[in-house]
Structure formats: C-alpha cells, structure tokens
Enzyme design. Structure first.
Site, PDB file in Angstrom:
ATOM      1  N   TYR A 137      -1.168 -10.310   8.859  1.00  0.00           N
ATOM      2  CA  TYR A 137       0.260 -10.250   9.175  1.00  0.00           C
ATOM      3  C   TYR A 137       0.783  -8.863   8.837  1.00  0.00           C
ATOM      4  CZ  TYR A 137       5.247 -11.653   8.992  1.00  0.00           C
ATOM      5  OH  TYR A 137       6.599 -11.755   9.176  1.00  0.00           O
ATOM      6  N   ARG A 142       9.333  -5.225   6.176  1.00  0.00           N
ATOM      7  CA  ARG A 142       9.525  -6.018   4.967  1.00  0.00           C
ATOM      8  C   ARG A 142       8.587  -5.610   3.843  1.00  0.00           C
ATOM      9  NH1 ARG A 142      12.536 -11.330   6.628  1.00  0.00           N
ATOM     10  NH2 ARG A 142      12.654 -11.599   4.376  1.00  0.00           N
ATOM     11  N   LYS A 165      -0.936 -11.114  13.405  1.00  0.00           N
ATOM     12  CA  LYS A 165       0.471 -11.303  13.759  1.00  0.00           C
ATOM     13  C   LYS A 165       1.112  -9.940  13.651  1.00  0.00           C
ATOM     14  CE  LYS A 165       4.830 -13.439  12.313  1.00  0.00           C
ATOM     15  NZ  LYS A 165       5.536 -14.258  11.299  1.00  0.00           N
TER      16      LYS A 165
END
Length: 295
Positions: A137, A142, A165
């Site tokens: 991911y 973030r 992802k």
C-alpha cells in the site's frame, strides 16, 4: 503467474462505532452484508478507512476475525496489518492468517519512514514469514514514503507479494510500475478518482472509499471496463467525481462515516484525533449524496 486476490471493487470498509466509541459489531455485520449484496468484490477490513491506527490490538484482530466469519467465503477478506514497526506488522499478519484472512494489506512505514532498501527488508520480513498474498500500500500523502518503481520490481520477485494499492496519484509512476513488473504485480487504484485510468494501464480494480456508499456503482465502473464498455465505465467515473471529491473534503474517514450515517446507518463518530465534519462540508457532502441518488 501469481494468483489474483480479487478483480473489481474492494471496499475499504469503515469501522462503525457507538457514541461511546466502542465498535458496533452488529452494524459492521450489516454493512458487510450490504456490500456483498450490492456487488462488492472484496472486503478490506481495518485499513485507513477502518481507523486501524486507533484500534486496540484486541479490536484489530477481532475485526479481522469478525469480517472473515461474517463474509463466510462469499468474497475475499483482505486485512490491513501494516505498521511502521516491522515486528508489530509481523505479529498482526500472523494473527490475520490465524483469523482466516485471504490476504494482507501492508502500508509503508510512516513517521520513522525508511530508505528504499529498508522498504524491501520490511516487506520481505512479512512475506517470508506469513504465507498469505500481500498487497503493498503506497500512500505518500499520509506516510511521507513513496515506493519507487524499481523497488516494486524487486519486491514483485517474491511469490507472496502479489499486488499494489497505488494511492500516489502519480499516473506516470504507475505506468512505469506496470512496465517494469508486468504480470508479476497486480495494481489496484487507491484513489476513487483514478479507477479508469489505472484500469487502462492493466489495473485489476480499486480498493475504494466510495464503495462504502456506492458499492454497486463502484463495482460497475470496473465491470463495464472489463466488459469492453470503456466509454460507459469512464462516464460513470466522471458522473461520480463530485461525490468522490466530497468524500475527501476532510480527512478520510471523517466524510465517509458521515455519508454512511446519511444513508441511515449510525456509523458513529471517529476516534480522536479525528473529529466531526464541519457544517459547510456536511452540506457539500449532503448535496452530492442527493445528486448521486443515495439519499
């Protein structure tokens, strides 16, 4: 060729809570059933949208086990077990396997971060130890970390690392990942506004926030594309764009939990440090939910 965990739309499902911030297990079950009944192709539990960072260890593992039991094999369950502490990620991943998860979602380390070489060692530590398919991911906005294309290539050589992802938002980077890794790494969009562009690069689908409120439509974006109806797929993506943007008018999952509540499910507040949605953004979200025919 590696086995694909799922094709289509996987929902990054919210973790509903009571007003006292305890998990609302009954409602979580209802939401899982609603997703599957409306075409969602996988349940992604305790990811960012599921507020994994504020769950206790017991809650985290229980949520994975609950999702597996409630789903009962109808669709795959992918468990978020990433961490910025490799040993902790290993522990969570072992617990997820024991709970019956079909795959793992491993976010890049955050705050302490690492080098690209550190990323390789971090992810391989899990992939070497836990015999489950891994989705990497990448969400630099973030975490402050970006998985470089050549790092993806190195990681894709491991038989358990099957997918990424990609939420970098960088289509050029995603094209390079596809060029380097080919069929050695499935790619899922991590951004709901980029589903069709990533499908056009050979992507397998999306891990979606939008699916929480529009599971059928999100599934259909993917299925239309797979069926060769590219224009219809793109038109549906564009039609939903105002709603997608509204679902990110504040920090995820603040808006989507509010949107779920607008549909009649009292998904509850987010745990601090996330707070409630401001009135201006609430009106924006309500307007777009109405425009999409969801309320």
């Amino acid at each position: 060729m590696k086995k694909t965990i799922f094709t289509g739309a996987g929902v990054a499902i919210v973790t509903p809570m009571h007003d006292d911030l305890s998990i609302n297990w009954e409602l979580l079950g209802e939401l899982i059933d609603y997703q599957i009944d409306n075409g969602t192709d996988a349940i992604v539990i305790v990811g960012t949208t599921g507020e994994a960072s504020t769950l206790t260890d017991e809650e985290h593992v229980k949520a994975i086990r609950y999702a597996v039991e409630r789903t009962a094999g109808r669709v795959p369950v992918v468990a978020g077990t990433g961490s910025n502490h490799t040993d902790y990620s290993l522990w969570l991943s072992k617990e997820a396997k024991q709970a019956g998860a079909d795959g793992l979602l491993l976010v890049t380390p955050y705050y302490n971060k690492t080098s690209q070489a550190g990323l390789v060692r971090h992810f391989l530590a899990v992939a070497d130890t836990v015999d489950l398919p891994v989705i990497l991911y990448n969400v630099p906005s973030r975490t402050g970390m970006n998985i470089q294309p050549k790092t993806y290539l190195e990681l894709s050589k491991h038989p358990n690392i099957v997918a990424a992802k990609e939420a970098s938002g960088n289509i050029s980077q995603i094209a390079m990942i596809r060029s380097l890794c080919g069929d050695g790494l499935d790619i899922y969009s991590g951004n709901d506004d980029q589903i069709v562009p990533i499908l056009s690069l050979g992507g397998k689908g999306v891990i979606s926030v939008l699916s929480n409120v529009a599971p059928r439509q999100t599934h259909d974006i993917c299925q239309l594309y797979f069926d060769g109806k590219v224009r219809e797929s793109a038109d549906l993506q564009v039609k939903l764009l105002p709603l997608i943007n509204a679902l990110f008018c504040d920090v995820n999952p603040i808006p989507v939990k509010e949107a779920v509540a607008m549909m009649g499910w009292q998904a509850g507040p987010c745990r601090l440090p996330l707070t409630g949605l401001g009135e201006e953004n609430r009106e924006l979200l309500k307007r777009e939910m109405k425009a999409a025919g969801l309320i």
